[in-house]
Design a protein around this motif. Structure first.
Motif, short mmCIF file in Angstrom:
data_model
loop_
_atom_site.label_atom_id
_atom_site.label_comp_id
_atom_site.label_asym_id
_atom_site.label_seq_id
_atom_site.Cartn_x
_atom_site.Cartn_y
_atom_site.Cartn_z
N ASP A 88 -37.33 0.09 -24.09
CA ASP A 88 -36.43 -0.01 -22.56
C ASP A 88 -36.88 -1.28 -22.11
O ASP A 88 -36.18 -1.91 -21.37
CB ASP A 88 -36.41 1.20 -21.97
N LEU A 89 -38.02 -1.60 -22.35
CA LEU A 89 -38.94 -2.81 -21.66
C LEU A 89 -38.53 -4.26 -22.50
O LEU A 89 -38.73 -5.40 -21.94
CB LEU A 89 -40.26 -2.89 -21.69
N HIS A 90 -37.68 -3.95 -23.64
CA HIS A 90 -37.62 -5.28 -24.54
C HIS A 90 -36.25 -5.04 -25.34
O HIS A 90 -36.40 -4.96 -26.58
CB HIS A 90 -38.60 -5.88 -25.00
N LEU A 142 -38.54 1.10 -13.50
CA LEU A 142 -38.73 1.43 -14.72
C LEU A 142 -39.74 2.27 -15.15
O LEU A 142 -39.60 2.95 -16.05
CB LEU A 142 -38.96 -0.11 -15.39
N VAL A 149 -42.58 -7.45 -22.60
CA VAL A 149 -41.61 -7.21 -21.79
C VAL A 149 -40.56 -8.42 -21.68
O VAL A 149 -40.84 -9.63 -21.60
CB VAL A 149 -41.88 -7.11 -20.10
N ASP A 150 -39.22 -8.13 -22.05
CA ASP A 150 -38.12 -9.00 -22.00
C ASP A 150 -37.03 -8.61 -21.06
O ASP A 150 -36.07 -8.13 -21.27
CB ASP A 150 -37.67 -9.37 -23.47
N LEU A 151 -37.18 -8.87 -19.71
CA LEU A 151 -36.21 -8.41 -18.84
C LEU A 151 -35.90 -9.53 -17.68
O LEU A 151 -36.76 -10.40 -17.83
CB LEU A 151 -36.90 -7.14 -17.87
#
Length: 176
Positions: free
Chosen positions: A18-20, A121, A55-57
């Motif tokens: 869910d972080l990426h 998150l 992380v890709d947000l």
């Protein structure tokens, strides 16, 4: 250490999709293997207790490696905010500061918006606190900001930038 770190990062990557959500581990690993400076930075983040994760947000300008430790990284605590504050401290000045350590490691300090969004998150800093990026008039007047989560909500507080506590550190990230 570096080979071991890559396997740790892959394990964390796989556990926190869910972080990426749109990222591929093979591409991330390829970047890691090509960029020795990035890998050195990640090793320092990990050695100081950051428990780094990919992380890709949208809260960042692109993909980053971020401190995701449950509590503020233990190897980055008991620091005043910046060099100016450390030098002004009359008694018991710490050896370094948040901004000096961040520069030394090669990371950026989280800002308030990033801190709050990340708290939505996953929960962190339930027993510790983390300095956050403080700029402008507040810093010019000698203050600095820090955040923590208590009673199910996130709080932002202020202190004199020269203050430091054993339970307050800082979280950071490195762009890739």
């Amino acid at each position: 250490m570096k080979e071991n770190l890559i396997s740790i990062l892959k394990e964390r990557f796989d556990k926190t999709l869910d972080l990426h959500p749109n990222s591929n581990w093979d591409e991330v690993e390829e970047k890691l293997l090509k960029d020795k400076k990035l890998l050195e930075t990640l090793c320092l983040m990990e050695e100081t207790g950051g428990e780094v994760n990919f992380v890709d947000l949208p809260i960042f300008s692109g993909p980053v490696f971020l401190d995701c430790a449950k509590e503020s990284p233990k190897g980055r605590r008991s620091l005043c905010y910046d060099k100016e504050a450390r030098i002004k401290r009359k008694k018991n000045a710490p050896n370094s500061s948040v901004m000096e350590e961040a520069e030394k490691i090669g990371i950026k300090v989280l800002n308030e918006d990033q801190y709050y969004t990340l708290q939505e998150l996953f929960e962190f800093d339930l027993k510790s606190s983390s300095w956050i990026l403080t700029e402008g008039e507040l810093r010019e007047r000698g203050g600095a900001l820090f955040c923590e989560k208590r009673y199910g909500r996130v709080f932002t507080f202020h202190n004199g930038a020269e203050s430091y506590y054993s339970s307050r550190g800082f979280r950071g990230y490195v762009e890739i």
